[in-house]
Design a protein around this motif. Structure first.
Motif, PDB file in Angstrom:
ATOM      1  N   GLU A  94       3.233   6.410   7.103  1.00 50.96           N
ATOM      2  CA  GLU A  94       3.338   4.964   6.820  1.00 50.96           C
ATOM      3  C   GLU A  94       2.777   4.646   5.430  1.00 50.96           C
ATOM      4  O   GLU A  94       3.321   3.809   4.712  1.00 50.96           O
ATOM      5  CB  GLU A  94       2.494   4.176   7.834  1.00 50.96           C
ATOM      6  N   VAL A  95       1.665   5.310   5.113  1.00 43.44           N
ATOM      7  CA  VAL A  95       1.044   5.086   3.800  1.00 43.44           C
ATOM      8  C   VAL A  95       2.020   5.481   2.685  1.00 43.44           C
ATOM      9  O   VAL A  95       2.240   4.726   1.728  1.00 43.44           O
ATOM     10  CB  VAL A  95      -0.288   5.885   3.680  1.00 43.44           C
ATOM     11  N   VAL A  96       2.645   6.650   2.857  1.00 45.59           N
ATOM     12  CA  VAL A  96       3.599   7.114   1.848  1.00 45.59           C
ATOM     13  C   VAL A  96       4.770   6.130   1.757  1.00 45.59           C
ATOM     14  O   VAL A  96       5.186   5.729   0.655  1.00 45.59           O
ATOM     15  CB  VAL A  96       4.100   8.551   2.192  1.00 45.59           C
ATOM     16  N   HIS A  97       5.235   5.711   2.927  1.00 42.55           N
ATOM     17  CA  HIS A  97       6.356   4.763   2.988  1.00 42.55           C
ATOM     18  C   HIS A  97       5.984   3.437   2.285  1.00 42.55           C
ATOM     19  O   HIS A  97       6.748   2.910   1.468  1.00 42.55           O
ATOM     20  CB  HIS A  97       6.705   4.522   4.462  1.00 42.55           C
ATOM     21  N   ASN A  98       4.765   2.935   2.609  1.00 41.71           N
ATOM     22  CA  ASN A  98       4.325   1.656   2.020  1.00 41.71           C
ATOM     23  C   ASN A  98       4.182   1.757   0.503  1.00 41.71           C
ATOM     24  O   ASN A  98       4.520   0.824  -0.223  1.00 41.71           O
ATOM     25  CB  ASN A  98       3.003   1.204   2.643  1.00 41.71           C
ATOM     26  N   CYS A  99       3.690   2.899   0.039  1.00 40.82           N
ATOM     27  CA  CYS A  99       3.552   3.073  -1.428  1.00 40.82           C
ATOM     28  C   CYS A  99       4.909   2.986  -2.099  1.00 40.82           C
ATOM     29  O   CYS A  99       5.058   2.372  -3.160  1.00 40.82           O
ATOM     30  CB  CYS A  99       2.911   4.432  -1.743  1.00 40.82           C
ATOM     31  N   LYS A 100       5.902   3.614  -1.465  1.00 38.44           N
ATOM     32  CA  LYS A 100       7.270   3.570  -2.033  1.00 38.44           C
ATOM     33  C   LYS A 100       7.783   2.138  -2.032  1.00 38.44           C
ATOM     34  O   LYS A 100       8.342   1.658  -3.023  1.00 38.44           O
ATOM     35  CB  LYS A 100       8.202   4.471  -1.216  1.00 38.44           C
ATOM     36  N   ASN A 101       7.559   1.460  -0.904  1.00 38.93           N
ATOM     37  CA  ASN A 101       8.021   0.081  -0.774  1.00 38.93           C
ATOM     38  C   ASN A 101       7.384  -0.864  -1.777  1.00 38.93           C
ATOM     39  O   ASN A 101       8.021  -1.772  -2.300  1.00 38.93           O
ATOM     40  CB  ASN A 101       7.690  -0.407   0.628  1.00 38.93           C
ATOM     41  N   ILE A 102       6.089  -0.661  -1.978  1.00 35.05           N
ATOM     42  CA  ILE A 102       5.372  -1.514  -2.943  1.00 35.05           C
ATOM     43  C   ILE A 102       5.803  -1.132  -4.367  1.00 35.05           C
ATOM     44  O   ILE A 102       5.610  -1.885  -5.310  1.00 35.05           O
ATOM     45  CB  ILE A 102       3.832  -1.349  -2.762  1.00 35.05           C
ATOM     46  N   GLY A 103       6.378   0.038  -4.477  1.00 33.86           N
ATOM     47  CA  GLY A 103       6.869   0.497  -5.790  1.00 33.86           C
ATOM     48  C   GLY A 103       5.792   1.131  -6.648  1.00 33.86           C
ATOM     49  O   GLY A 103       5.844   1.042  -7.884  1.00 33.86           O
TER      50      GLY A 103
END
Ligand code: F6P
Length: 375
Positions: A94-103
Motif C-alpha cells: 500500500e505504501v508503494v502504491h500510495n507513493c506512486k499515486n501521490i507522484g
C-alpha cells in the motif's frame, strides 16, 4: 518537457533536536537549486499508509532552523511491514502504491536505525529512498556522528555541572542517568565533559564492589562527593538491564530506564554519604539544537537533496573523517554502533582518573589518547 521532481520528506522514530533543520535544508535546497516540489509526509511512515501528506513551499520550510521537535510529526510505532493498527499486517505494498499515486519520485527518510531499516526494506521494494542519520544516541553504524547527539550531550553536561555544586555542598553521591539505549555515547561524552568520577556504560558491565571502592576512596581522601554518570542501558556484572516500560505496538518495544535507582540501592548500605539520583529522560531530546547540530543537520540535509537530484538512492548520508559521503542502507539496517573500548575518549577519561566501574579497565590503555580521531 519532463515535470519537476516531486520529493517526500518524513521524520520517523523519536524526536530529536535538528530534525527541523534537516527538513529546512532538504526543502530549501530542493526548491532553490532543483526547482523541485516538496511534499511533507506526516507522522513518519504512518503518513504514507494514511496518505497524510501536504505540500511544503519555501515559506513552510523557512524559519524552522532553531525549532526543536519536528514540524512533520513523527511516530515510533509505525512499521509498514508489521503494521500494528492492522494486527501486524504487511501493508508495504500500500505504501508503494500510495507513493506512486501521490507522484513521489523520491523520499528522504530522516531517522534512526528503526526508520532507516524500514527505508531500506522499502528501497528493496523499488522506492527511491535517501536516508539521513538522526538520533541523540549516536548509535548508527557507518557514520561517525548523528545529529541530535551534540545537543543531548550539552544538556546532560549542563545537568552534571549543576549536580556538581549541590553534590559538593551536601557531600553527597549523585547518580545521573542518561539516555542512549544500548550504547554509552551520551554517558561517555557528557560524563567526561562534566568531570564525572565514575562513568557506567552498557559496553562495560560494572562491578558494584569497584564502584563502592572508588566512592570510599574519595571519601577517605577528603573528596566528600562523587558524581556517577550512568547510561540507561548499563548493567551490573551478572545483572540485567532495567526496563521501565514495554510499548507493545512499537517495533522496538523495550524502553530502558531506572538503572540509577538500582545502583543507588546497592550503594546506600555501603557508603556513609547520602545518595541521590536524577534521571534526565526526555529533557535530553527537547528544545533547540546546538550550533554544531544545526550545522550538521544543514549539511546532512543539503547533501541528501543533492543525492536525490543525482539519483543516488538506497543510501544514507554519512559523516566519515569529517567528510560527507553516501553509504548503502544495507550497511546500516538493523545494526547498532557501540562505544569502542579502545577509543580516544575512553582512553582520555581513564587518563584523568575516571572509573568505568571495572577494576580491569584502568589507565593502562591510555596509550589510545594519542590516536588522531576522537571517537
Ligand atoms: O532513541 C532515542 C531515545 O531517546 C533513547 O535514548 C531512549 O531509550 C528512547 O528513545 C526513549 O523512547 P520513548 O520516547 O519512546 O520513551
Amino acid at each position: 518537457m519532463s515535470r519537476n521532481l516531486r520529493v517526500g520528506i518524513l521524520t520517523g522514530g523519536g524526536d530529536c533536536p535538528g530534525l527541523n533543520a534537516v527538513i529546512r535544508a532538504v526543502g530549501k535546497s530542493l526548491i532553490l537549486r532543483h526547482n523541485a516540489q516538496v511534499i511533507g509526509i506526516e507522522n513518519g511512515f504512518e503518513g504514507l499508509i494514511k496518505r497524510n501528506v501536504r505540500s511544503l513551499d519555501y515559506q513552510d520550510v523557512s524559519g524552522i532552523l532553531t525549532l526543536g521537535g519536528t514540524v512533520l510529526g513523527t511516530s515510533n510505532k509505525c512499521d509498514p511491514f508489521n503494521y500494528h493498527a492492522s494486527g501486524g499486517a504487511d501493508v508495504s505494498a500500500e505504501v508503494v502504491h500510495n507513493c506512486k499515486n501521490i507522484g513521489l519520485d523520491a523520499i528522504v527518510a530522516i531517522g534512526g536505525d528503526g526508520t532507516l531499516t524500514i527505508a531500506h526494506q522499502l528501497a528493496m521494494k523499488g522506492l527511491n529512498v535517501v536516508g539521513v542519520p538522526k538520533t541523540i544516541d549516536n548509535d548508527l553504524v557507518a557514520t561517525e556522528r548523528t545529529f541530535g547527539f551534540d545537543t543531548a550531550v550539552s544538556i546532560a553536561t549542563e545537568a552534571i555541572d549543576r549536580l556538581q555544586t549541590t553534590a559538593q555542598s551536601h557531600q553527597r553521591v549523585m547518580i545521573i542517568e542518561t539516555m542512549g539505549r544500548y550504547a554509552g555515547w551520551i554517558a561517555l561524552y557528557a560524563g567526561t565533559a562534566g568531570g564525572a568520577d565514575i562513568i557506567l556504560i552498557p559496553e562495560v558491565p560494572y562491578d558494584v564492589d569497584e564502584v563502592i571502592r572508588v566512592c570510599r576512596e574519595r571519601e577517605r581522601s577528603g573528596q566528600h562527593f562523587t558524581i556517577i554518570c550512568i547510561a540507561e542501558g548499563a548493567c551490573a556484572l551478572g545483572g540485567q538491564r532495567v526496563a521501565k516500560a514495554h510499548v507493545a505496538d512499537s517495533p522496538d518495544p523495550i524502553r530502558l530506564g531506572g538503572i540509577a535507582n538500582y545502583l543507588a540501592a546497592d550503594l546506600r548500605t555501603e557508603l556513609r554519604s547520602e545518595i541521590r539520583t536524577s534521571v534526565l529522560g526526555h529533557i535530553q531530546r527537547g528544545g533547540t539544537p546546538t550550533a554544531y547540530d544545526r550545522n550538521l543537520a544543514t549539511a546532512f540535509g543539503a547533501f541528501a537533496a543533492a543525492m536525490v537530484a543525482r539519483g543516488d538512492f538506497g543510501k544514507m548520508v554519512s559523516l566519515q573523517n569529517n567528510t560527507l559521503n553516501s553509504v548503502s542502507l544495507t550497511e546500516v539496517a538493523g545494526k547498532n554502533r557501540l562505544v569502542p573500548l579502545d577509543s580516544t575518549m575512553v582512553a582520555a577519561a581513564l587518563a584523568v582518573g575516571t572509573s568505568f566501574g571495572s577494576a580491569d579497565m584502568r589507565a593502562d590503555i591510555t596509550d589510545g589518547v594519542s590516536a588522531a580521531a576522537i571517537t
